[in-house]
Design a protein around this motif. Sequence first.
Motif, PDB file in Angstrom:
ATOM      1  N   UNK A 547       0.805  -1.222   0.000  1.00 35.59           N
ATOM      2  CA  UNK A 547       0.000   0.000   0.000  1.00 35.59           C
ATOM      3  C   UNK A 547       0.839   1.273   0.000  1.00 35.59           C
ATOM      4  N   UNK A 548       2.142   1.151   0.297  1.00 35.74           N
ATOM      5  CA  UNK A 548       2.979   2.355   0.363  1.00 35.74           C
ATOM      6  C   UNK A 548       3.493   2.767  -1.017  1.00 35.74           C
ATOM      7  N   UNK A 549       3.377   1.884  -2.009  1.00 32.66           N
ATOM      8  CA  UNK A 549       3.880   2.228  -3.344  1.00 32.66           C
ATOM      9  C   UNK A 549       2.702   2.625  -4.230  1.00 32.66           C
ATOM     10  N   UNK A 550       2.791   3.791  -4.837  1.00 35.95           N
ATOM     11  CA  UNK A 550       1.665   4.262  -5.646  1.00 35.95           C
ATOM     12  C   UNK A 550       2.152   5.029  -6.864  1.00 35.95           C
ATOM     13  N   UNK A 551       1.216   5.264  -7.770  1.00 31.97           N
ATOM     14  CA  UNK A 551       1.541   5.965  -9.012  1.00 31.97           C
ATOM     15  C   UNK A 551       0.760   7.260  -9.053  1.00 31.97           C
ATOM     16  N   UNK A 552       1.468   8.360  -9.287  1.00 30.21           N
ATOM     17  CA  UNK A 552       0.771   9.639  -9.365  1.00 30.21           C
ATOM     18  C   UNK A 552       1.410  10.466 -10.480  1.00 30.21           C
ATOM     19  N   UNK A 553       0.590  11.008 -11.347  1.00 27.37           N
ATOM     20  CA  UNK A 553       1.061  11.808 -12.486  1.00 27.37           C
ATOM     21  C   UNK A 553       2.153  11.070 -13.269  1.00 27.37           C
ATOM     22  N   UNK A 554       1.955   9.780 -13.463  1.00 32.19           N
ATOM     23  CA  UNK A 554       2.903   9.004 -14.256  1.00 32.19           C
ATOM     24  C   UNK A 554       4.166   8.595 -13.513  1.00 32.19           C
ATOM     25  N   UNK A 555       4.294   9.012 -12.240  1.00 36.56           N
ATOM     26  CA  UNK A 555       5.503   8.667 -11.482  1.00 36.56           C
ATOM     27  C   UNK A 555       5.192   7.585 -10.458  1.00 36.56           C
TER      28      UNK A 555
END
Lengths: 582, 194
Positions: A547-555
């Motif tokens: 749950x700590x790894x996520x994708x935001x604005x392509x990053x």
Amino acid sequence: MKKLLLGNEAIARGAWEAGVHVVASYPGTPSTEITENISKYDEIYSEWAPNEKVALEVSIGASVTGARAMSAMKHVGLNVAADPLYTASYTGVNGGLVIVVADDPGMHSSQNEQDSRYHALASHIPMLEPSDSQECLDFTKAAFDISEKFDTPVIIRTTTRIAHQRSLVELSDRQELPKKEYKKDIMKYVMMPGMAIKRHVIVDKRMNDLENNKEVSSLVNKIEYNDKTLGIITSGISYQYTKEVFPNASVLKIGLVNPMPTELIKEFAANVDKLLVIEELEPYMENFVKQIGILKAEGKKYFTNQGELNTVKIASAYYGTKPESAELSQDIQAPARPPVMCPGCPHRGVFYVLSNMKVRVSGDIGCYTLGAMAPYASVDTCVCMGASVSMAHGAQKGELATGSDIIPTVAIIGDSTFMHSGITGLVDIVYNKGTSTVIILDNSITGMTGHQQNPTTGYTIKMEEAPKIDLVKLCEALGIKRVRVEDPFDLPAFKQAVSEELSCDEPSVIISRRPCVLLKNVKYGKNPIINQDKCRKCGKCMKLGCPAIFKEDGKYLIDDAICAGCGLCVQMCPFGCIEKEI
Amino acid sequence: MVNLNILIVGVGGQGTLLASKFLGAVAALIGKDVKVSEVHGMSQRGGSVVTCVKIGDNIHSPLIDEGQADIILAFEQLEAVRWIKYLKKGGTVITNIQKINPMPVVFGQTTYPDKILDILADSDVTLHALDAFSLAVESGTSKAVNIVLLGVLSRTLPEIPENIWQDGLNAVIPAKLLDVNTRAFEKGRNYIEG
């Protein structure tokens, strides 16, 4: 001043005030806090037993010597303890013996929503049902008195909404009782057929005496006459809902649900025009009321036997009303938020490997049941405590017997669950020449119920040092020749181990050893970061389902607020751009 | 104050249990009847969690059902709207603006809804939205989001004297963490909406 106590705390307090000497339990939501709170009282000997059957037998043993004893468990735990329960009903008690069973309508944290009232009925054991924390305390004290007076174990039944609500309670001091004497009495305590036949007569008489005892009935059952056009029979949490939805109705609140108060029910029914029975789960009380000839009673005609009741459900089922709620100016579809394995959970490595290998996973009860969820979707079955081991064996024997292809299968089971009822399954595999692979997820604690010690952790419930069961030696002693200890965070080695053991033509055990990340002594240092200059946006790190790894604005990013710093993700990046300072 | 139903919603691990314990202690201190309904077990593992605090003269059900909450105290903005139908018409929402992605969002199966705060502001509710996470960090620990939000809540309940809140904190917070939590509570209580 009154004190705000959790239902479970109030039961513990009630037992303490009643002078209980011995409490033995196995944790299980929603019952766990009873014994956790008991362990804070120095006057009481308490223990986590390896399972509910053992726990109840410890309490029976203590009771026979003259001590007051108690065991607490969840509803499915009472199934495990059913064997001693049904015969302890015949032996009766010396010191008061109380069993607390916590049902879980709505299955907040359970695999079924069985109704334990039927255990009381079938075992001929009195059952009390409190409806708030004050009654949790009062009924626990009453249970010990009833137990000694009527020579019977007594069950207290709660449900999640009683166990896990806080309400105000008046406290008293502990009552120190003179020790009861132990007398050898084989007619009472040795249940061979000749003795048990005689005891059954006594059991029936005792239940009859209890049902007709005015003193007990007036203590725990009560009639509140009000408008007599509508009368409602109810108990436990349903009483509270009833009082809110039908403030003007007459109410018969039943505190002793076994044996049911026949005369009181007849009197109440004769005094009201319409008669409703409001109870969660099965129509236990409704059927009884009809069975004694009161056919005007209605209950499940309106109120479901599935899940919990609440005031809105009761009102809408009976009156057809709908609640008036605030509305949003625009609809928002809120994505579901199912429970997940914590960041840093040692089980994550195991399920990442197993889902990649596409093996069949015979699952069990614990945090690791979450391995059934995305992205692993790894667990194939989950039935009850210990079933992972025996069901894996059964799967293999079933496929052999039907001439089907053998699907590679592993059983997964936690350290505490293995102690609870996995050992016997492993004995079966050895004895009956199975070749299954069992993975024991040894995270050094009983996790899901909130960190209780168990025989493999080296500590007692009171955090005193204790002998530690050695899982390797235990499995070897059972006849498993291939026992190995692996680190679930060493992904290639773990995969290699599973692959080797599955290809072997003999039974094997892999002990996956790494402590629960929520344990205080687990420190992983600084959180890793994803080097954005090097990241090639392959998304492989997401496959861990952390749950700590996520994708935001392509990053791809790591959420510093919830990351545990375990660094398992460092192994996931094929380009070495997840960096962790050691 | 006749009856007050406060629904505390958040994500498992955010400290909703302590918040409800704190409110329960405050209610007991002002001599009211109070019931608190908690969630333990599986849903605590990062799932959506809800606890109920009911304060009044004679409380029966410990649960707040649909349309019965006077206040929703949300530790995360998506959770504020997930439970919105539990709020009375015209009720109050106090929410942390922090976003925590649910797993289906993390895996890209769905997206985190847009404009939650704008929609809440346009709805028939009284809204207090703030960055409780930053205020908690400023007061000394990111773990005190719950206490910051309770500070904000305390402002909406002027009938409860200020010293009672401090007594409530003393009752539920271990001594060594009292200073930082008192600071967090003050941050919430004195927070000025921009």
